[in-house]
Enzyme design. Structure first.
Site, PDB file in Angstrom:
ATOM      1  NE  ARG A 116      -0.635  -0.174   4.833  1.00  0.00           N
ATOM      2  CZ  ARG A 116      -1.437  -0.035   5.954  1.00  0.00           C
ATOM      3  NH1 ARG A 116      -2.313   0.668   5.987  1.00  0.00           N
ATOM      4  NH2 ARG A 116      -0.774  -0.365   7.013  1.00  0.00           N
ATOM      5  CE  LYS A 143       1.994   2.390   6.519  1.00  0.00           C
ATOM      6  NZ  LYS A 143       2.957   2.264   7.557  1.00  0.00           N
ATOM      7  NE  ARG A 185      10.167  -1.434   2.971  1.00  0.00           N
ATOM      8  CZ  ARG A 185       9.544  -0.983   3.760  1.00  0.00           C
ATOM      9  NH1 ARG A 185       9.172  -1.661   5.138  1.00  0.00           N
ATOM     10  NH2 ARG A 185       8.734   0.321   3.898  1.00  0.00           N
ATOM     11  CG  ASP A 188       8.449  -6.608   6.705  1.00  0.00           C
ATOM     12  OD1 ASP A 188       8.763  -7.626   7.442  1.00  0.00           O
ATOM     13  OD2 ASP A 188       7.352  -6.222   6.345  1.00  0.00           O
ATOM     14  CG  ASN A 189       8.001  -3.501   9.424  1.00  0.00           C
ATOM     15  OD1 ASN A 189       7.918  -3.491   8.235  1.00  0.00           O
ATOM     16  ND2 ASN A 189       7.083  -4.370  10.187  1.00  0.00           N
ATOM     17  CG  ASP A 236       7.395  -0.118   7.620  1.00  0.00           C
ATOM     18  OD1 ASP A 236       6.992   0.972   6.722  1.00  0.00           O
ATOM     19  OD2 ASP A 236       7.165  -1.258   7.140  1.00  0.00           O
TER      20      ASP A 236
HETATM   21  P1  AMP Z   1       3.337  -4.124   7.972  1.00  0.00           P
HETATM   22  O1  AMP Z   1       2.946  -5.121   8.946  1.00  0.00           O
HETATM   23  O2  AMP Z   1       2.699  -2.862   7.845  1.00  0.00           O
HETATM   24  O3  AMP Z   1       4.846  -4.186   7.847  1.00  0.00           O
HETATM   25  O4  AMP Z   1       2.926  -4.866   6.395  1.00  0.00           O
HETATM   26  C1  AMP Z   1       3.256  -6.152   6.110  1.00  0.00           C
HETATM   27  C2  AMP Z   1       2.934  -6.253   4.674  1.00  0.00           C
HETATM   28  O5  AMP Z   1       1.461  -6.010   4.164  1.00  0.00           O
HETATM   29  C3  AMP Z   1       3.454  -5.254   3.667  1.00  0.00           C
HETATM   30  O6  AMP Z   1       3.959  -5.921   2.485  1.00  0.00           O
HETATM   31  C4  AMP Z   1       2.428  -4.179   3.496  1.00  0.00           C
HETATM   32  O7  AMP Z   1       2.613  -3.416   2.344  1.00  0.00           O
HETATM   33  C5  AMP Z   1       1.085  -5.156   3.570  1.00  0.00           C
HETATM   34  N1  AMP Z   1       0.002  -4.376   3.946  1.00  0.00           N
HETATM   35  C6  AMP Z   1      -0.202  -4.134   4.994  1.00  0.00           C
HETATM   36  N2  AMP Z   1      -1.450  -3.491   5.207  1.00  0.00           N
HETATM   37  C7  AMP Z   1      -2.062  -3.306   3.818  1.00  0.00           C
HETATM   38  C8  AMP Z   1      -3.118  -2.857   3.162  1.00  0.00           C
HETATM   39  N3  AMP Z   1      -4.043  -2.272   3.820  1.00  0.00           N
HETATM   40  N4  AMP Z   1      -3.269  -3.027   1.778  1.00  0.00           N
HETATM   41  C9  AMP Z   1      -2.193  -3.821   1.280  1.00  0.00           C
HETATM   42  N5  AMP Z   1      -1.172  -4.130   1.823  1.00  0.00           N
HETATM   43  C10 AMP Z   1      -0.964  -3.956   3.094  1.00  0.00           C
HETATM   44 MG    MG Z   2       6.190  -2.951   6.696  1.00  0.00          MG
END
Ligand code: AMP
Ligand code: MG
Length: 541
Positions: free
Chosen positions: A115, A135, A212, A286-287, A296
């Site tokens: 996103r 974002k 990352r 990834d963070n 993130d």
């Molecule tokens: P995060 O937990 O925010 O680090 O996200 C982990 C993964 O999920 C990453 O690839 C994000 O881009 C994806 N992600 C989190 N929320 C969304 C969303 N609302 N739509 C699409 N992808 C998402």
């Molecule tokens: Mg992330």
């Protein structure tokens, strides 16, 4: 690349884009929203999805200045349109990056920007290349089953925290803007079967790069050594140019040196987290930023009562992998995963191992220097470890607000003839349950304060004014307390965005006393103790 850099960008079509990432790295050959595994590519081109009614809620004057943006531009309707993703400015080359990661200790395979959509990199007057990333800008090939959007509450949290961290001196990605989209986004806050529509928003994040650990892990996991090599060479060339200066050193020889620097930078950032009481909440690989930036902002939290076992993230409530006190260790584990990926590029892994060990040493040395400074002790001495351990015990003997404790410690008298009462009085505000300060609890705290004062007198900063000055410079008065962020969100959701702006302003000078703004330094009120959004946050955002 243009040789004369503009000092003021007066229209967003004049943003000086220089898109190294998309120019120099391999692109996904498919351009579509089909969710897919992307091989052999660092990114997929993807435009943001326009939003219904973009409206700027807030922007950071410091980031605008960093980017050379004229304030009038920031106040324009076009600014809202561009930074909500509704209009792509001239020169941008929007893309979603491809990366993988370990989530909560397990390899999750490809993740990618689900996103977040980068508009590209711009050259800035004072800060080199900066990537502008939206974002919540809509779906990408990496969105899996999700919608690519972000809700207002999580966007307020990311916007405010990025800037608060910067002003606290913590390496972090920055936030230029917070724009309401006018669209509704459906979320189930506690994942308990109660989805509801919420207002949507987009934050424009800014950093030299958003690469990352997982960026390197993904090609390594697929044995795509060629892509891995390209990504490493690109990262060293663009983000660590001092390492490859001569252009003659083979990549295999640069890798351990580079990895060591990543480790040192990361250690420094974690020391800052421990100092300010920041709990990231989701330290998946990834963070973790290759630049050592805090990146993130999801279900993060600020430690209020001192408790090394605390995590704000309810999604992690069972395992509590990412609690405050274990952050240094889980980051070490994450660095090990990065080292495993980089091992594909070297013949001898020994230097990588040494660099990994160096992280532990850098963290330890940094932590000790930081603690000595914030306690008014000058330099770290033998024997201080025991005193610090005793401090952490004393702070848990009764519920103690760690921000107020450290800040107010600068007012505690160090003279040998000061009484326990004198010393405890200076800290009265830091205790959540003052009535508990009797008997053994009182003795534990008072004993530590006596030892602290003696340590100040022997080798510490003995001049009262000087000690206060040095301690105040590292012990903030104002942090983004969980309940303050939630109050700003509650008000914003009800249509009053003034608290977002006021918090942004308060947090610009977190080490200064701000008369009239004492309420923003107050410890957590009782209502916030178990409130969703304050002590409990999920990954739903
Ligand atoms: P995060 O937990 O925010 O680090 O996200 C982990 C993964 O999920 C990453 O690839 C994000 O881009 C994806 N992600 C989190 N929320 C969304 C969303 N609302 N739509 C699409 N992808 C998402
Ligand atoms: Mg992330």
């Amino acid at each position: 690349m243009s040789t004369t850099l503009p000092t003021e960008v007066r229209a967003l079509d004049g943003l000086p884009f220089d898109n190294r990432f998309t120019r120099d790295l391999p692109a996904d050959t498919e351009v579509s929203l089909r969710r897919r595994q992307v091989h052999g590519a660092a990114f997929s081109r993807q435009e943001p999805t326009p939003t219904a009614a973009p409206r700027t809620i807030a922007w950071s004057p410091e980031v605008a200045e960093l980017l050379g943006l004229d304030p009038e531009v920031c106040a324009s309707d076009d600014f809202a349109a561009v930074f909500a993703g509704s209009r792509v400015p001239a020169g941008a080359d929007p893309f979603a990056a491809c990366y993988g990661g370990h989530q909560f200790g397990n390899w999750a395979g490809q993740l990618g920007d689900g996103r977040a959509i980068a508009l590209g990199e711009i050259t800035t007057p004072r800060a080199g290349h900066q990537t502008l990333q939206l974002k919540g800008a809509g779906p990408t090939p990496y969105s899996r089953t999700a919608d690519g959007r972000a809700v207002l509450r999580s966007s307020v949290r990311e916007f405010l925290c990025s800037e608060a961290m910067h002003h606290l001196g913590v390496p972090t990605t920055r936030a230029l803007s917070l724009v309401a989209t006018g669209d509704l986004v459906v979320r189930d806050v506690l994942y308990d079967g109660n989805p509801k529509p919420e207002p949507g928003a987009v934050v424009c994040r800014v950093a030299p790069s958003f690469t990352r650990f997982g960026t390197f892990q993904l090609p390594a996991s697929r044995d795509d050594v060629e892509l891995l090599r390209e990504l490493v060479a690109f990262t060293i060339r663009t983000d660590f140019p001092h390492l490859g200066d001569d252009g003659a050193t083979p990549l295999a020889d640069l890798v351990p040196t580079w990895f060591a620097e990543v480790g040192r930078r990361t250690a420094e950032t974690v020391v800052h987290w421990m100092r300010v009481g920041f709990v990231h909440g989701v330290l998946n690989t990834d963070n973790l930023s290759i630049l050592g930036l805090t990146i993130d902002y999801g279900p993060y939290g600020w430690l209020e009562s001192f408790d090394p076992g605390w995590t704000p993230n309810t999604t992690d409530a069972g395992q509590r992998r990412y609690r405050y006190g274990t952050q240094p260790q889980v980051v070490h584990w994450n660095l090990l995963q990065l080292a495993n990926a980089l091992a594909h590029l070297v013949t001898d892994v020994e230097p990588l191992q040494r660099a990994l060990d160096a992280y532990g040493e850098a963290y330890q040395v940094g932590f000790e220097a930081m603690m000595a400074e914030r306690l008014g002790w000058g330099a770290w001495q033998d024997g201080d470890r025991e005193l610090v351990d005793q401090l952490f015990e004393a702070m848990q003997a009764t519920e103690t607000d760690q921000v107020l404790f450290f800040r107010d410690l600068a007012s505690v008298p160090v003279a040998a003839d000061a009484t326990d009462d004198d010393r405890l009085a200076a800290l009265a505000d830091a205790f959540y349950a003052p009535a508990e300060l009797v008997g053994d609890v009182r003795a534990t705290v008072a004993t530590w304060l006596r030892a602290w004062a003696e340590r100040v007198r022997t080798g510490g900063v003995t001049d009262d004014a000087e000690r206060r000055r040095t301690m105040d410079a590292v012990n903030p008065r104002y942090v983004l307390r969980n309940y303050l962020a939630q109050e700003a969100i509650d008000a914003a959701e009800a249509g009053d965005e003034s608290l977002v702006l006021e918090l942004l302003d308060v947090l610009r000078t977190p080490y200064a006393e701000q008369p009239g703004r004492e309420r923003f330094a107050a410890k957590r009120p009782e209502w916030a103790r178990h409130r969703v959004g304050c002590s409990m946050l999920s990954c739903s955002s």
